[in-house]
Design a protein around this motif. Structure first.
Motif, mmCIF file in Angstrom:
data_model
loop_
_atom_site.group_PDB
_atom_site.id
_atom_site.type_symbol
_atom_site.label_atom_id
_atom_site.label_comp_id
_atom_site.label_asym_id
_atom_site.label_seq_id
_atom_site.Cartn_x
_atom_site.Cartn_y
_atom_site.Cartn_z
ATOM 1 N N ARG A 153 19.705 31.231 87.003
ATOM 2 C CA ARG A 153 19.940 31.207 88.596
ATOM 3 C C ARG A 153 19.170 32.444 89.402
ATOM 4 O O ARG A 153 19.075 33.461 88.648
ATOM 5 C CB ARG A 153 21.054 31.213 88.863
ATOM 6 N N ALA A 154 19.058 32.388 90.297
ATOM 7 C CA ALA A 154 18.363 33.403 91.093
ATOM 8 C C ALA A 154 19.003 34.349 91.354
ATOM 9 O O ALA A 154 18.591 35.674 91.194
ATOM 10 C CB ALA A 154 18.073 32.768 92.798
ATOM 11 N N ALA A 158 18.195 38.358 89.890
ATOM 12 C CA ALA A 158 18.358 39.474 90.852
ATOM 13 C C ALA A 158 19.062 40.614 90.366
ATOM 14 O O ALA A 158 18.717 41.746 90.488
ATOM 15 C CB ALA A 158 18.726 39.222 92.210
ATOM 16 N N GLU A 159 20.106 40.262 89.496
ATOM 17 C CA GLU A 159 20.992 41.271 88.922
ATOM 18 C C GLU A 159 20.376 41.791 87.811
ATOM 19 O O GLU A 159 20.480 43.050 87.451
ATOM 20 C CB GLU A 159 22.290 40.522 88.354
ATOM 21 N N GLU A 171 5.656 42.757 88.538
ATOM 22 C CA GLU A 171 5.222 41.348 88.444
ATOM 23 C C GLU A 171 6.193 40.506 88.873
ATOM 24 O O GLU A 171 5.584 39.429 89.556
ATOM 25 C CB GLU A 171 4.807 41.189 86.731
ATOM 26 N N LEU A 172 7.388 40.575 88.740
ATOM 27 C CA LEU A 172 8.385 39.700 89.293
ATOM 28 C C LEU A 172 8.662 39.787 90.662
ATOM 29 O O LEU A 172 8.731 38.844 91.437
ATOM 30 C CB LEU A 172 9.850 39.927 88.468
ATOM 31 N N ALA A 173 8.468 40.934 91.246
ATOM 32 C CA ALA A 173 8.538 41.202 92.824
ATOM 33 C C ALA A 173 7.146 40.522 93.306
ATOM 34 O O ALA A 173 7.413 39.798 94.706
ATOM 35 C CB ALA A 173 8.448 42.688 92.813
ATOM 36 N N ARG A 180 9.987 32.538 90.524
ATOM 37 C CA ARG A 180 10.594 33.834 90.032
ATOM 38 C C ARG A 180 11.504 33.764 88.731
ATOM 39 O O ARG A 180 11.439 34.424 87.837
ATOM 40 C CB ARG A 180 11.153 34.827 91.122
ATOM 41 N N SER A 181 12.401 32.596 88.938
ATOM 42 C CA SER A 181 13.429 32.357 87.887
ATOM 43 C C SER A 181 12.670 32.062 86.602
ATOM 44 O O SER A 181 13.092 32.592 85.484
ATOM 45 C CB SER A 181 14.347 31.320 88.279
ATOM 46 N N LEU A 182 11.720 31.090 86.631
ATOM 47 C CA LEU A 182 11.001 30.386 85.414
ATOM 48 C C LEU A 182 10.159 31.857 84.750
ATOM 49 O O LEU A 182 10.272 32.139 83.442
ATOM 50 C CB LEU A 182 10.099 29.657 85.918
#
Length: 247
Positions: A153-154, A158-159, A171-173, A180-182
């Motif tokens: 989950r999103a 984030a955590e 890269e995620l940012a 982003r989750s995938l």
């Protein structure tokens, strides 16, 4: 490596029915020269048969751990995963599943006996992972790690994402929010596979090794690969490259 399917025990045939999906996973790894075999097992469809075999296959500690699960779904997946693992290892070694003795190797970080799971006496390397109702098992001629996870989950992304390698965080940012989750999930299963393969697990900081979500191969001396899974899941493997003697 694995015995011809026709020579496997009835238990092996029931767990690894060699349907189209299992065969397809095997074919993905032909490029690795037969070093690695992957098996995917569905806990829902295999539960009844695994439950019947469990008392003869699982050791005392596995039975105790299974009994401690509060959620029936978690217990089901654990039992199917460990019955399937023992059936496959028994087929490799030519012994009954219940006779397979599993140990822990020494941890490369601290030296205590909580490192990579192994067969007592050797004969085959393996790795096991399960998530939701899916089980993934890798067996190989060299140290190996596998991991399967549901796409996070999103809020989990984030955590946890700040704990990744600095380049992976960047890269995620840069990823569109919808993807982003995938992307995180692909990084995470690759990273866990590698850390399982070297024997540290998450006692080694996820920030130390770069795996990314894009082109492979991965850390020096290791080959990483993504494994096709049903929608909502991602998986990967890591196997030590031939001739590479240290992690």
């Amino acid at each position: 490596m694995v015995k011809p399917f026709a020579t496997m025990t009835p238990a092996a045939r029931f767990v690894f029915g060699m349907g189209s999906e299992e065969s397809r996973l095997q074919a993905l790894l032909d490029a690795h020269g037969g070093m690695l075999s992957l098996w995917r097992v569905d806990a829902l469809s295999q539960w009844d048969d695994a439950a019947r075999l469990a008392s003869d296959v699982l050791d005392a500690e596995e039975s105790r751990r299974a009994a401690r699960f509060r959620r029936s779904a978690d217990r089901r997946c654990y039992v199917v995963a460990h019955v399937a693992l023992r059936v496959l290892l028994g087929a490799h070694l030519g012994i009954t599943p219940g006779a397979v003795r599993l140990i822990r190797e020494d941890c490369p970080s601290c030296g205590d006996a909580h490192g990579r799971p192994a067969v007592d006496g050797g004969g085959v390397h393996f790795s096991l992972s399960h998530s939701g109702d899916l089980v993934l098992i890798g067996t190989a001629e060299a140290p190996v790690g596998v991991d399967v996870e549901r796409v996070a989950r999103a809020d989990v992304v984030a955590e946890v994402s700040p704990s990744l390698h600095a380049v992976e965080v960047a890269e995620l940012a840069a990823e569109p929010y919808a993807g982003r989750s995938l992307a995180f999930a692909r990084m995470w299963v690759r990273k866990e596979s590698y850390l399982k393969g070297i024997g540290t697990g998450l006692s080694r900081s996820p920030a130390l090794d770069y795996v990314g979500a894009g082109p492979l191969p991965g850390p020096q001396g290791w080959t990483l690969g993504d494994v096709a899974m049903p929608a909502g899941y991602v998986a990967a493997f890591a196997i030590r490259s031939p001739g590479h003697l240290s992690s």
